[in-house]
Every structure is written in C-alpha cells, then in structure tokens.
Design a protein around this motif. Sequence first.
Motif, mmCIF file in Angstrom:
data_model
loop_
_atom_site.group_PDB
_atom_site.id
_atom_site.type_symbol
_atom_site.label_atom_id
_atom_site.label_comp_id
_atom_site.label_asym_id
_atom_site.label_seq_id
_atom_site.Cartn_x
_atom_site.Cartn_y
_atom_site.Cartn_z
ATOM 1 N N LEU A 456 0.828 -1.196 0.000
ATOM 2 C CA LEU A 456 0.000 0.000 0.000
ATOM 3 C C LEU A 456 0.870 1.257 0.000
ATOM 4 C CD1 LEU A 456 -2.694 -1.066 2.626
ATOM 5 C CD2 LEU A 456 -2.858 -1.172 0.141
ATOM 6 N N ALA A 457 0.463 2.232 -0.811
ATOM 7 C CA ALA A 457 1.198 3.487 -0.899
ATOM 8 C C ALA A 457 0.894 4.355 0.319
ATOM 9 C CB ALA A 457 0.804 4.230 -2.175
ATOM 10 N N PRO A 458 1.808 5.286 0.681
ATOM 11 C CA PRO A 458 1.535 6.198 1.806
ATOM 12 C C PRO A 458 0.231 6.960 1.638
ATOM 13 C CG PRO A 458 3.837 6.344 1.137
ATOM 14 C CD PRO A 458 3.163 5.486 0.120
ATOM 15 N N GLU A 459 -0.087 7.341 0.396
ATOM 16 C CA GLU A 459 -1.340 8.060 0.157
ATOM 17 C C GLU A 459 -2.554 7.195 0.500
ATOM 18 O OE1 GLU A 459 1.470 9.352 -3.258
ATOM 19 O OE2 GLU A 459 1.141 7.598 -1.964
ATOM 20 N N THR A 460 -2.419 5.903 0.308
ATOM 21 C CA THR A 460 -3.526 5.001 0.643
ATOM 22 C C THR A 460 -3.717 4.924 2.150
ATOM 23 O OG1 THR A 460 -3.088 3.698 -1.354
ATOM 24 C CG2 THR A 460 -4.410 2.665 0.368
ATOM 25 N N PHE A 461 -2.614 4.864 2.908
ATOM 26 C CA PHE A 461 -2.729 4.891 4.367
ATOM 27 C C PHE A 461 -3.390 6.183 4.832
ATOM 28 C CE2 PHE A 461 1.047 1.864 4.419
ATOM 29 C CZ PHE A 461 0.284 0.777 4.784
ATOM 30 N N ASP A 462 -3.025 7.307 4.201
ATOM 31 C CA ASP A 462 -3.657 8.586 4.553
ATOM 32 C C ASP A 462 -5.165 8.531 4.312
ATOM 33 O OD1 ASP A 462 -1.161 9.583 5.169
ATOM 34 O OD2 ASP A 462 -0.883 10.613 3.248
ATOM 35 N N GLU A 463 -5.536 7.931 3.187
ATOM 36 C CA GLU A 463 -6.953 7.839 2.831
ATOM 37 C C GLU A 463 -7.711 6.976 3.844
ATOM 38 O OE1 GLU A 463 -10.000 8.887 -0.097
ATOM 39 O OE2 GLU A 463 -7.894 9.464 0.054
ATOM 40 N N ILE A 464 -7.120 5.849 4.214
ATOM 41 C CA ILE A 464 -7.758 4.974 5.201
ATOM 42 C C ILE A 464 -7.946 5.718 6.519
ATOM 43 C CG2 ILE A 464 -7.455 2.879 6.585
ATOM 44 C CD1 ILE A 464 -5.969 1.654 4.199
ATOM 45 N N GLU A 465 -6.916 6.437 6.948
ATOM 46 C CA GLU A 465 -7.008 7.164 8.212
ATOM 47 C C GLU A 465 -8.137 8.191 8.188
ATOM 48 O OE1 GLU A 465 -4.415 10.129 11.116
ATOM 49 O OE2 GLU A 465 -3.490 9.267 9.336
#
Length: 800
Positions: A456-465
Amino acid sequence: MPPKARDLDALLHAAVQGIGGVERPGQVQMVHAVADAIARGEHLLVQAGTGTGKSLAYLIPAVAHAFDAGRPAVVATATLTLQAQIVDRDMPRLARAIAPILGRQPTYALVKGRRNYLCRHKLSGGFPDDDEGSLLSVGAVDANVALLGAEVVQLRSWAETTQSGDRDELVPGVSERAWRQVSVSAHECLGQKCPMVTECFVEQARSAAKDVDVVVTNHAFMAIDSFEGRQMLPEHDVLIVDEGHELVDRVTSTITDELTAPMIAGAAKRAGRLAQTDQVTDASEFLAAILEALPEGRLNGIPDSLSLALARVRDSARGVQTELKPASPEDNNGARQVARAAIDEVFENAERLLQERELDVAWVSKDPRRGSVLRVAPMSVAMLMRDKVFGDRTVIMTSATLELGGTFDSVAGTLGLRGEGAPTWHGLDVGSPFDYPRQAIAYVAKHLPSPGRDGLAPETFDEIEELVRASGGRTLGLFSSMRAAVAATEAMRERFGTGTGKGSGTGSGTGSGTGSGTGSGTGSIQFICQGEDQTSTLVRRFARDARTCLFGTLSLWQGVDVPGSACQLVIIDRIPFPRPDDPLSSARSQAIARMGGNGFMAVSATHAALRLAQGAGRLVRRADDRGVVAFLDSRMMTARYAGFLQKSLPPFWPTTDKAMVLAALRRLDETADEPLPVHEPALRGVAGVAAGVLGEGGVGEAAVAGAVERTSMGGEDGDGRLAAGRRPMVDDPPIARSARTAVTQGHAWTSEQDTELREGVDLGLTLEELAEHLELEDGVITARLSLFGLELSDSPRMTF
C-alpha cells in the motif's frame, strides 16, 4: 406429492410471523420457484440479494419435501457463520412456527468433517502425539507459562462439559497445533474398531442426522460425500447449496493434493516404529533437493529429475504400505492407523503427480515455513460437478452473487451446466428489498495512485485514516492480501496511538484526517486484524464495539453479517484479481484463449467481480443500514473492464467526491444508535444443534432439534417471542422499496437474447419493438435493460 401452493404460502406466512418479520415479494417468489424445481426434478440457480430472506425461502420447501418424501433434504454452506445461523437461529424459529401446520416440529442436524470434532480416544491417549512437546505431554507446571499448556487446560476442561465436541463451540479458540492433538482426520480414524466408538461425537452426530428432515453441512463435506462414495450423509434427493458462488473453489480446494519433503519425512517418522522407513526418508531428501532447484510457478509437464524423485517416493511408500497392513482388523490401533494414513497420502499424491492427468495443473510454491511445496489441482471441476453433484438429485443453488455481467452463464459453465449433455436448469433473480441508492454510497478514490506490487502506498494509508476518523471507527477493511491487511492494521495502530486493540489507548493521532466523529463517545479507535484470534470471535468483537475496526482478507469478504451501526464503512483496498502467477487462473485463462475466448474477462475479471460484489455486500444487511463502500483502486473507473465490475455491484449511489463522503460518514457517526446486541455461540448437543433442544423422544427417535432454549445473550422466551425488554438481534428487516426489479421476471435469459437486446438498443429500437422482436412482455425487457444500465431510470446507475 409436491406441497400445494396455498400450503407453501401458509408455511411461509407462519414462519415470517413466528420470527416477527415481513414477507417480501422476492422471498415469496423464491419459495415457489424452489418448490417447483423440486417437484419437476430440475436444477435451479437463484440469485437473491441480501435481505431477501433466502434461507427461509429454501428451508420451507426443503422441510415440506422431507415430510412428503420421507427422506431428508441436505443444505450445504461455504462458511461456518451461515451454518451456525441456520442451526442456531433459523431452523429453531422456523420449526416452532410451522409445527401447528405440519403436525409436528421439523427436525434438523449439523454434520461436519471429523477434524471439526474432538476425538475422545485421542484425548485419552489412544493416538500418538503429533509433535515433540505436544499438547498432551504438557504438564500442569508448564501450563502456567506456556501457551500450549494453557490451551491444554482449556481443552481438557471443555471436553468434560461439551455435548457436541464441535470446535466451533470453543471460545476463545486454540491454535491449530493444539487442536491437532485432540482431533483426527477421516483417514486416521479407527472407525467401528475404535474402543470409544459408542462415545464418538462424529458417530453420534451422523447417527442423529439419519432421522431428521434437514441436514446442514458444508461444501467440502458434501463434495467428499459425493466424489468418494463414503455415504457420510444420509440418502437424499434434494441438495440446497447456499453461498453457491463459492462451490467451485471449495470443491477445487477439496481435491487439491500436495507433497513436501517435511511431509514425507513426517510420514516416515510416524511409521518408523512399525516398519522399515529408511527408503522413504531417503526419498524425501532426494525430492527436497530437486524441488529446491525448481523455480516457483506452474510446471508445464513433470521434468525428468522430478519424475525420478516422485517415482522413488511412490515406490518407497508402497513398500511401507505393505509392512503396515495389520494381520487382522483387531491388530489395527491408533498408532498404526495414523502411520498408514500418512504413508497412504504420500503414495497417492506422488502417484497422481506422475500420472499427469489431462486436466491436472501442477506447480511449485515456496513457503517460508515449509519450504518448497509441490501441488496439483484440476484446472476445471465442471464435468466432475455435473456427474457427481448434479447427476442423481435435484440441486438448488443460491447466492446473492450468481449473475456476473448480467447473466448466469459464467457460473453455470463452471458448474458443468452448459454444453452438450448438460442437465436442464433455470436461472432466476428475485432481486433485493433494499433501496441501495438511498442507503449506501459507492466511493472510488480516483485521486489515489494505481496499486502496485510493493504494498500500500503512503497516500492510501492517509486515505484509510481519514475515512476511519470520519466514521468514528465502524470500519471493516477488506484487503486483497494478508500482508496488506497486517500493514494497514499496524499503520493505523501507530497513527491512532493504540496497541493491539486490547488496551484503552488515547486516539490522539492526527495524521491527515479532517474529521473526528463523536457520535458514540470519545473513546479511542481500536484495530484488530484477522489471524489474531478465531475469525468468528473477532467478528463478534467488531460487532459489539462501534470504536473497533476489523481488517482482514479471504473469509471476511463474505459471510460477515454485522448489521446496524457497528459497520458503516467498508474499505476495499484494490480490485481482487487473482495473482498473475496463480497457476490455476493462468492455466484456465490460457485454455480459454486457445479456444478463441477472452481469458482475462472469463477468469480474472469474473473472479474480481464476484469478490467485489461479495465484499461490497457486507455493508447493507438491513433496510435501515446506512454507510459507504470505499474503493481505493482508481481502476474501478479508468480501466476498460470497469463497467463489467460496476455492473456486478449492488446499485449504490456512486461518487468520487471525497469531501462529500467524509461529511456523510461524520453525520452517520454523530447520529448512530448503539450497536446491536451480538449473539454468542450456542452450546450444542449431540446433533450439533443448540443444547437443550432435543424433543421428547430423544435423539434415537428423530426428535432432534424440536425446540430451542436460547442460551445466548438477548435470546427469546419459550414460545418464540422476544423476551421483555430485549432488543432484537439482527432480526429480519422491514420491507423497503426495491431499487432493482427481478432480472428475469420468471424468464431465463439466454446469451443470444442478451446480445439481441444490446444490439437492439444500439439500433435505437423502441421498447415495443424490442418486446415484439424478443416475444417478451414489456416489464421483462425493462428489468433486463435496467440491470445492464441500458436505460435511464429514477435511480442512478452504477456508472462513474
């Protein structure tokens, strides 16, 4: 004689009234369709959306047929969750409600494979331990410090009280290593020669099942019963397969075999006290060296070096088989039977690989723990299914996802129901009672980068958060790999300042989120991940606490039923295509391509569409559920196959507006009710049904499961009504205005008619002209057009 229509209506009405629900048009349609198919002896594929009440719709005609024919109907499910629902909730309430009409209460039983049950003989020391320092060798002192020791204490205590010996009843669960020490496989079992056969949980369950009206089992057990002719199920002429979209994969898994060097060496060790096994040990070492040199992936034919190694394994195992054969049945004991089972498996799997059957696919995979694994599986089970499953009984196949791309053809083909010699079958879609566009949003995070192979890309982690913060928790995360699920869990725990989900935490992480829902209090948001406990235990924990998020893969994509406010956000990290290097998928795609078909659409896209439909279906479980399904894969919009995937989803309201979605999640969090109470596992009796439900005649007189004494939280009183002051537990929802009409309206569409329909729209034909050309009613044409998104309606189509 088949039951009369008025009898079915009366039974359905009584059953629905008995559970406090409301009849639905799709449910009524399905009851009659199932009964008609049974009466005609023709197979039926029924797509019934969530909330239709399909279990009631097939159980009623199943019971009616059992009463008329004097033999049971068999219901097979893919998941333990649905088995438990049928046995612990649906059948008890149904039996009480329709007993006055039928003259007695319908009876039922749950039957599983032997590995699911405690073996009393093994617990008492009748079999050798599976490994050093195993469960049964752990002493009381070690029990205070070792996990395995703690599990032995738990298992021994449970063994003294359980009436069923069913592992699913054990909460909390134990490790697979611990469970192996108290269970045996079918090949290891001593059968009627076991000194404790009269006390055997499996034998008691199967004996009880012979005299009931409905037998509940799982896909794998049903497949083994059908393919191997062991007759573990009672004689029956009606089979109902729920979660039918999973049947092919479950059957394929059941008849997949494997060989590893440690497996062969382990078999030699088990047999070493009873036979000369040096040659088997040497063969395992030779095979290990050959496998280590082979690259991971599919084998296009067995290489000469591997063929030589497999022949040595087979021949050495055959010699040990001869030595292990007991002089008489009385000489066979637990140790000998375990040794024979292990050696037999080695011989049979090596022999199968050497045969290189036409439809078999062989491949090598590298396992970090087990080393190189050599596997073999059938590329297709269609003909096997046609002969063994559909051959000599009426089969009702049902699921919320049997139509893909608007047709049953894809699923029917995998089941062996198409082509020359195929049996007669019909397809029917009875729709769903839910108003999907008003209840749920389908959000595609179009701005995110396309998923890659590096996780998972960092942007995806941001989106999940951001999504989780806006929803105040309440999140089911469905990931395409266990690695991604674990990574997301660990990242969120770090960002939210929480541990493993067992502590209190502070929930102070800020990240890039813009919302902090407060609807259910200010407690921290916890994250739990599949694999940290039994899946059923994790799901109950998730359902109880709105501030808990559950992340996982595989079984969480289906079978998870968490209605109410505990689940208002479902996150899907990427389109769940099979891995490009998956041997079976690639073999199937290549075979289709050789015949001139589109292998990607027939295999990969179809697999993804099925998983997406199942995953998205976790959100809306009742007519008053609300929420968001978030797809974090921009290909859901941009890819050439996006339309096919979208048409396989429920018709949610589509958007790519992130701000709107976050605002909607915050509003839902702020106004959310408390989560619904959660059913705890019922204590089960000898037939696998809830403890205390035996009728007056006892097990031997077919009075199994006549009534239910609810032992779980928030149960019902004796006559089936909700106890005073108790809230309903995921009872059937009120009927809602349907956003989707039944696809066929009683007409089974063919692929040729679908092609003509599309071409007619392209040519600009009117509805009247299409109806005249196809010789069908206007309503049938309109329903099909609506499903394909070929005609605008009052509800938005699934097109982004």
